[in-house]
Design an enzyme around this catalytic site. Structure first.
Site, short mmCIF file in Angstrom:
data_model
loop_
_atom_site.label_atom_id
_atom_site.label_comp_id
_atom_site.label_asym_id
_atom_site.label_seq_id
_atom_site.Cartn_x
_atom_site.Cartn_y
_atom_site.Cartn_z
N ASP A 145 -5.61 -4.06 6.12
CA ASP A 145 -6.42 -3.80 7.29
C ASP A 145 -7.95 -3.84 7.43
OD1 ASP A 145 -6.47 -1.62 6.44
OD2 ASP A 145 -5.19 -0.49 8.03
N PHE A 190 -9.97 24.87 8.83
CA PHE A 190 -10.17 23.87 7.91
C PHE A 190 -11.28 22.98 8.25
CE2 PHE A 190 -9.63 19.94 5.58
CZ PHE A 190 -9.58 20.49 4.18
N THR A 191 -12.39 22.86 7.29
CA THR A 191 -13.23 21.92 7.47
C THR A 191 -13.56 20.89 6.18
OG1 THR A 191 -15.22 23.12 6.65
CG2 THR A 191 -14.61 23.14 8.91
N LYS A 240 -6.47 29.46 2.17
CA LYS A 240 -5.60 28.58 1.32
C LYS A 240 -6.71 27.39 1.29
CE LYS A 240 -4.50 24.86 3.29
NZ LYS A 240 -4.49 24.89 4.72
N ARG A 269 -13.12 23.03 2.71
CA ARG A 269 -11.99 22.59 2.06
C ARG A 269 -10.84 23.77 1.92
NH1 ARG A 269 -13.42 20.33 -3.29
NH2 ARG A 269 -11.42 19.19 -3.29
N MET A 270 -11.23 24.82 2.99
CA MET A 270 -10.35 25.89 2.93
C MET A 270 -9.93 26.40 4.48
SD MET A 270 -11.40 28.95 0.47
CE MET A 270 -12.95 28.96 1.24
N ASP A 280 0.86 -1.27 0.07
CA ASP A 280 0.00 0.01 -0.07
C ASP A 280 0.71 1.31 -0.14
OD1 ASP A 280 -2.62 -0.90 -0.18
OD2 ASP A 280 -2.59 -1.59 2.05
#
Lengths: 711, 554
Positions: free
Chosen positions: A546, A401-402, A419, A406-407, A330
């Site tokens: 896993d 950020f969340t 950003k 997405r910022m 992986d």
């Protein structure tokens, strides 16, 4: 935290690196890729002696045909010695033959003894627990041994988990040190791939409901005890094949010795070929060295895995590991560090790198994800920007950020810095009527193509909202991986990287890490198909996994290593479990498998090569009287016929003890091509096996001839 | 020209000729066994015996074919000898006794050609040509068929099919052995060997005594005798008889014939498994041991101490007086190491130690280069053992030519290597312990022991040459040696074919850098080492009491 103290701390720490990305490089390889092993303590020989004597039971001995012949020989010589009690020679031979058998049992007992210690530790964890079973919502107390599959039990802080199962409700931190030896607690929660709990581990906080998945007596910890004790040990295919060859060699030597009697009668050497002497010759010729050490080698191989916190469910799996020709690895966590890291700041036209760096750092202070942290660190290290802390900036409004926005960013001093993901940031800029720089798209495309992840940095100030530049997030390949893969290639093993990334990204990382092939945008079905394809070509495949969706592939692979953190489905499907949950260990497992086979081969070769010298000791001793010319074969110049035969027998017994440490530790293994390895091992164990007994027998003969009355 | 120089030139010419011929012959044989076409005469044969040459056989069927064919052949040969007086061209010879007829039948079926009779005073024209000479061809073709079946086992995957026995048998005879022996026979006739069906000439010699000169189809039988590694001479004196081998050239040609198919078969093997190099590794192992033995025997014979030897420039007693020490040694090593057993000198007369080398040559299992076909399959079994022993040392479960050597394979290979040592040792022990055996012995001490050991080694390994020294034509020896020949021939075939079947069923393991390279010189060395050590350990006590005791006493 006050502003001053942070500042001070910060200043002091500027020249010490804050990140240590290579802290989780594989362990156990610090000495140049060699498989090491536990130490052998001579004291174990003494403590295992009672076990060795117990193993003299013929019903046990018969499992090893070679040593069974020696046992029969010991009995025969003892009877003969009893019939003629005055002959010291008969007694000495009988004693040394018994010692040969006992030494062989000792080797096995020592190997098993090391497992027993581990089993005892495990047994302590397996105290009989009281389970709080849920019966239609009501709790009742039942002994852990009465739990059945499907029962629901409740565990709260301080409880010992009564059996293997899956968490169906709640989250808890669990202390699994009883099994893994790792003291840091792990989180177990319902749903997903972290739901499996193991009986015997301890809940440290919170409350969980567990659905029992294993019958008592068959739990993970039970199986582990059986494995390390060797109770579940079955002979592996290669071990069986070797045993057959050794048995057939034993038959050949039996024939050679039995027919020697009529030959000797014909030659007029009846007296020199008494039954005692013939028995001694037979024991010297049959491959006792490897016969004595064979099972110890197998047990020690399993033990070496256990020492690395890997549990092999069968010896067959360990052997298969040596044969593996394709490794599926992986990407995340095995080849690369778990998270992407910021690698550079790329400004759009009209801005500078420093500006981008500054804005990127500022906007990332409220981003606690590893990616966010890496941006702050990169800005500090590469651009000398001091890491600012959230408390430092007064009146700042932080945008954390969340996953939805997405910022991340901050509004401070009338400036808004953001950003985040390309789409989100562009939307943010355009929403505010700003312009997206023309080259922003080109820059992000370039980064994507190089296998990286672009993040945009935008700023809204008096000049209006605009994109400043791009942050290049990169997968960081673990240190030393390329060298490891080169080694594997030399051993003839192909490495395939499995990743959910798109093919472009995957290729870039594959090239950087130096793997032979990659499977991008891999689904569990793709993985399964790849394994089947490789196996159809006659290859043996090893993989780690896993998740529950890994289970079919783990079962299909020849060596499937399940991570202990994984689901119980995965652990059930694989044939090994890595208690450390370190996927890189797969490489070590392969090496241990190879080492096991090499040790077997080396000692077999050594054992057979030994016989040449023994003939040169015994044949002249038997026949030089009848045919004086045969004394020329006594090239070692042994003192007398008796001392010659005795020396050969003693050497034969002592070499077993001398090789016990090697059998337990395994012969030194270094990754190299088959040709080089063969040349090396043939030199050491083939040629060495030819020469060593000449020297050994001569020395023993010298010592014996010093004893008055002999020689 | 000094004798040594002549010997060197002779060996060089021989090796040169073999090197030249092995390639076209090996490739041709591969083509013969891989071809899909049938010749007209072959079709006719298949029709007349009712065999379907295109039906693929699994190993039990293949084995059944061999056993039925050989059993019928044994019976036919036995009956033929028992009634030869009633058939035409009997030359007035009596029927052969039952025990000797059994021994001879077993001997020719098993490609051994041990002879407890003197051909010229016992066997009629019909027995020689329709019985013995026919078996010279087909028993050799059976050996080649088994080798080809094993090679197919390596070459094929995921199938149990090993080809068709009848087709392999007929093709080996019709397309390989007959044409080659035809060419060889013509050259032999050109050298002066006889070829006729005349009556016995009774002549009076210069000294006035009467002598009976036997006629016969000698050249044709001579060619296949050597080419098919049979060894049963038309005359008792075998290749030392001037009618069998008239001159130095025919002597060298016969040595060449002994070696040519066994040394070419590895090429066939390489071609069929798709790697010529694998074939060369095998042929190199065969060649090294053969050449080493040639050097050893020649040197030991030249260096033999004693006044007579020094005057003659070597131990010449019992040697081929016409061609000298080197030609005798070269012939003897070649015949003992090819399971042929034809001789041009008395092996009994070799010095103790070189007698030991000749014995060892057979004890190795007749695989350096061994009999036609049997040499190749025997060497491949040894390669499997070597791969298993040393293959573990590269850290993988052993594999050879992409096939895994696991429990089943090693079980079969182990059974194979047990058979001949068991027959040799038990046979010898019985013969020297039982009165029936002891009475027939004419020599005592270590040399007498060597003679008995040689007989059982020769019979069990299907060589057929003798050390002489005892009357082998007794019911005891005829029976026990006959059994050794049959068991030593057909039991190993059972295991070889079972192994071939097991290999053919496997799927191939692809070669990687971690695979033991079996086409490299290192492996050839390993193979030679394994062969010498395994054989040496088995037979060291026996060799010590025979040739070593004799050779080291001087």
């Amino acid at each position: 935290m006050t502003l001053e103290s942070t500042k001070q701390e910060d200043d002091m720490s500027t020249d010490t690196p804050t990140r240590a990305p290579h802290s989780d490089v594989p362990t156990g390889h610090k000495d140049g890729g060699r498989v090491g092993a536990g130490l052998f303590d001579p004291k174990q020989l003494v403590t295992s002696l009672p076990d060795a004597i117990r193993k003299l039971d013929p019903r046990v001995m018969v499992k090893s045909p070679v040593m069974f012949v020696v046992l029969v020989g010991s009995v025969v010589t003892t009877v003969l010695a009893l019939k003629d009690p005055g002959s010291w020679f008969g007694w000495v031979i009988a004693v040394w033959l018994w010692l040969t058998v006992i030494f062989a049992n000792l080797a096995e007992a020592v190997a098993e003894g090391r497992g027993k210690a581990q089993a005892d530790t495990l047994r302590k964890a397996k105290t009989d627990t009281v389970a709080r079973r849920l019966n239609d919502g009501a709790e009742e107390q039942v002994p852990g041994t009465e739990l059945r599959i499907g029962d629901l039990v409740v565990c709260e802080a301080g409880d010992i988990i009564p059996g293997d199962g899956d968490v169906v409700e709640g989250v808890a931190s669990v202390d699994e040190s009883a099994i893994t030896g790792e003291s840091a607690p792990v989180i177990r929660e319902s749903g997903g791939d972290r739901s499996a709990v193991t009986g015997g581990t301890k809940v440290l906080s919170d409350r969980i409901v567990i659905k029992i998945t294993t019958k008592p007596g068959e739990t993970f910890i039970d199986r582990m005890i059986n494995l390390v004790e060797g109770a579940a040990r079955q002979k592996t295919p290669n071990e069986i094949a070797l045993n057959i060859l050794l048995a057939s060699l034993t038959i050949v030597f039996l024939l050679a010795v039995v027919t020697l009697k009529p030959f000797a009668l014909y030659a007029g050497a009846d007296k020199q070929t008494s039954l005692i002497v013939l028995t001694a010759l037979l024991v010297c010729l049959i491959p006792t060295t490897i016969g004595a050490l064979l099972s110890a080698i197998g047990i020690a191989g399993m033990d070496r895995l256990v020492q690395r916190n890997v549990l092999a469910m069968s010896g067959r799996a360990v052997e298969a590991a040596g044969d593996v020709s394709t490794l599926l690895l992986d990407k995340t966590g095995t080849i690369t560090l778990g998270n992407r890291q910021a690698a550079e700041f790329v400004p759009v036209r009209g801005t500078t790198e420093a500006e981008v760096a500054d804005a990127a750092q500022l906007s990332s202070l409220a981003d606690e994800t590893p990616e966010g942290r890496s941006i702050v660190v990169l800005a500090k290290e590469k651009y000398g920007l001091r890491e600012r802390h959230q408390g430092e900036l007064v009146d700042a409004e932080w945008v954390p950020f969340t996953a939805q926005t997405r910022m991340s960013g901050v509004d401070v001093d009338g400036r808004k810095v953001r950003k985040g993901a390309t789409g989100s940031v562009i939307a943010w800029v355009q929403e505010r009527g700003g312009e997206v720089a023309e080259d922003a798209q080109q820059l992000t495309d370039a980064i994507s193509q190089a296998g990286g992840t672009p993040l945009l940095v935008a700023l809204e100030d008096e000049r209006g909202p605009r994109v400043l530049g791009v942050i290049h997030l990169k997968d960081v390949v673990k240190e030393g991986m390329r060298e490891r893969f080169d080694e594997l290639r030399r051993m003839g093993i192909k490495t395939v990287m499995i990743t959910g990334d798109n093919p472009l990204t995957a290729k870039a990382i594959a090239d950087e890490a130096g793997v032979d092939d990659f499977l991008a945008e891999a689904t569990p079905e793709d993985k399964m198909a790849l394994i089947k394809r490789e196996q159809a070509g006659g290859k043996l495949v090893a993989m780690t996994g896993d998740g529950t969706n890994d289970a079919p592939a783990l079962a299909q692979a020849d060596v499937g290593v399940a991570m202990n953190t994984g689901t119980s489905a995965a652990k059930e499907a694989g044939n090994m479990v890595d208690l450390d949950s370190n996927p890189t260990k797969l490489i070590e497992i392969v090496e241990i498998g190879k080492q096991l086979l090499i040790t077997r081969g080396a000692l077999t070769t050594f054992s057979i090569a030994n016989d040449v010298a023994k003939y040169f000791a015994i044949i002249p001793a038997m026949f030089a009287v009848a045919y004086p010319g045969l004394d020329k074969l006594n090239i070692m110049g042994l003192a007398s016929p008796e001392s010659a035969i005795l020396s050969a027998v003693i050497f034969n017994a002592l070499i077993i003890i001398a090789l016990v440490p090697l059998a337990l530790k395994g012969v030194q293994y270094r990754p190299m091509s088959a040709d080089k390895m063969l040349r090396r091992n043939l030199g050491i164990y083939g040629l060495g096996g030819l020469i060593a007994p000449f020297i050994g027998i001569k020395i023993i003969d010298l010592l014996i001839s010093l004893i008055p009355g002999i020689g | 020209m000094s004798p040594v120089l002549a010997d060197v030139l002779q060996v060089t010419a021989l090796i040169g000729a073999l090197a030249l011929v092995h390639r076209p012959l090996g490739d041709y044989m591969a083509a013969v066994y891989s071809s899909k076409r049938h010749l007209r005469i072959e079709k006719w044969i298949y029709r007349s015996v009712g065999a379907n040459p295109d039906a693929e056989m699994r190993w039990p069927a293949y084995l059944r074919g061999i056993l039925i064919f050989s059993a019928v052949g044994t019976l036919f040969l036995y009956v033929l000898q028992r009634v030869q007086d009633k058939l035409p061209l009997s030359l007035g010879f009596k029927p052969i006794t039952p025990d000797q007829a059994f021994n001879t039948a077993a001997s020719f079926i098993a490609n051994t050609n041990w002879q407890s009779y003197s051909g010229e005073v016992a066997m009629s024209h019909v027995t020689q040509t329709a019985g013995l000479a026919v078996q010279n061809f087909v028993s050799a073709a059976v050996g080649m068929a088994v080798a080809v079946a094993l090679v197919r086992g390596f070459a094929r995957s995921r199938t149990g099919d090993l080809g068709n026995f009848w087709s392999d048998l007929v093709r080996g005879t019709v397309r390989i052995l007959i044409p080659l022996s035809l060419i060889a026979a013509i050259i032999l006739v050109a050298c002066g060997a006889i070829q006729n069906f005349g009556d016995i000439h009774h002549i009076t010699t210069l000294t006035g005594s009467k002598q009976a000169i036997s006629p016969g189809a000698v050249a044709s039988q001579e060619a296949i005798k050597d080419l098919g590694t049979n060894g049963g001479g038309f005359f008792n004196a075998n290749s030392a008889h001037p009618f069998e081998s008239p001159n130095g050239l025919s002597n060298l040609l016969e040595i060449f014939l002994l070696l040519v198919i066994p040394f070419s078969m590895p090429r066939t093997f390489g071609k069929m498994v798709g790697s010529i190099k694998q074939g060369y590794a095998i042929v190199a192992a065969m060649g090294i041991v053969w050449f080493g033995a040639v050097i050893a025997v020649t040197w030991l014979e030249y260096a033999h101490p004693g006044t007579a030897s020094h005057l003659a420039g070597g131990a010449m007693e019992g040697k081929e007086q016409r061609f000298g020490e080197g030609a005798s040694s070269l012939f003897s090593v070649s015949t003992t190491m090819t399971s042929t057993g034809s001789v041009n000198s008395f092996h009994d007369s070799f010095s103790g130690l070189s007698g030991g080398v000749l014995l060892l040559g057979m004890m190795l299992g007749e695989i350096t280069p061994g009999g036609v076909g049997s040499g190749l399959y025997g060497m491949l079994i040894m390669a499997i053992i070597a791969v298993f022993l040393a293959g573990l040392m590269v850290g993988r479960t052993p594999e050879y030519l992409g096939k895994k050597i696991s429990t089943r394979e090693i079980k079969l290979a182990a059974c194979y290597i047990l058979i001949t040592p068991a027959l040799v040792l038990i046979g010898t022990a019985m013969a020297i312990a039982l009165p029936d055996g002891k009475e027939a012995m004419t020599n005592i001490g270590a040399h007498g022991f060597s003679e008995v050991l040689y007989a059982y080694t020769s019979a069990s390994n299907n060589n057929g040459s003798a050390f002489a020294g005892f009357g082998a034509n007794t019911p005891f020896f005829n029976t026990t040696l006959g059994l050794c020949m049959l068991l030593g021939r057909f039991l190993p075939m059972v295991f070889v074919l079972a192994l071939a079947g097991s290999l053919a069923e496997q799927k191939p393991v692809p070669e990687t850098a971690g695979t033991l390279r079996t086409e490299k010189p290192l492996f050839t060395g390993l193979l030679v080492g394994t062969l010498l050590i395994v054989t040496g350990l088995t037979f060291f006590p026996a060799l010590a009491l025979g040739p070593l005791a004799e050779g080291l006493s001087s």
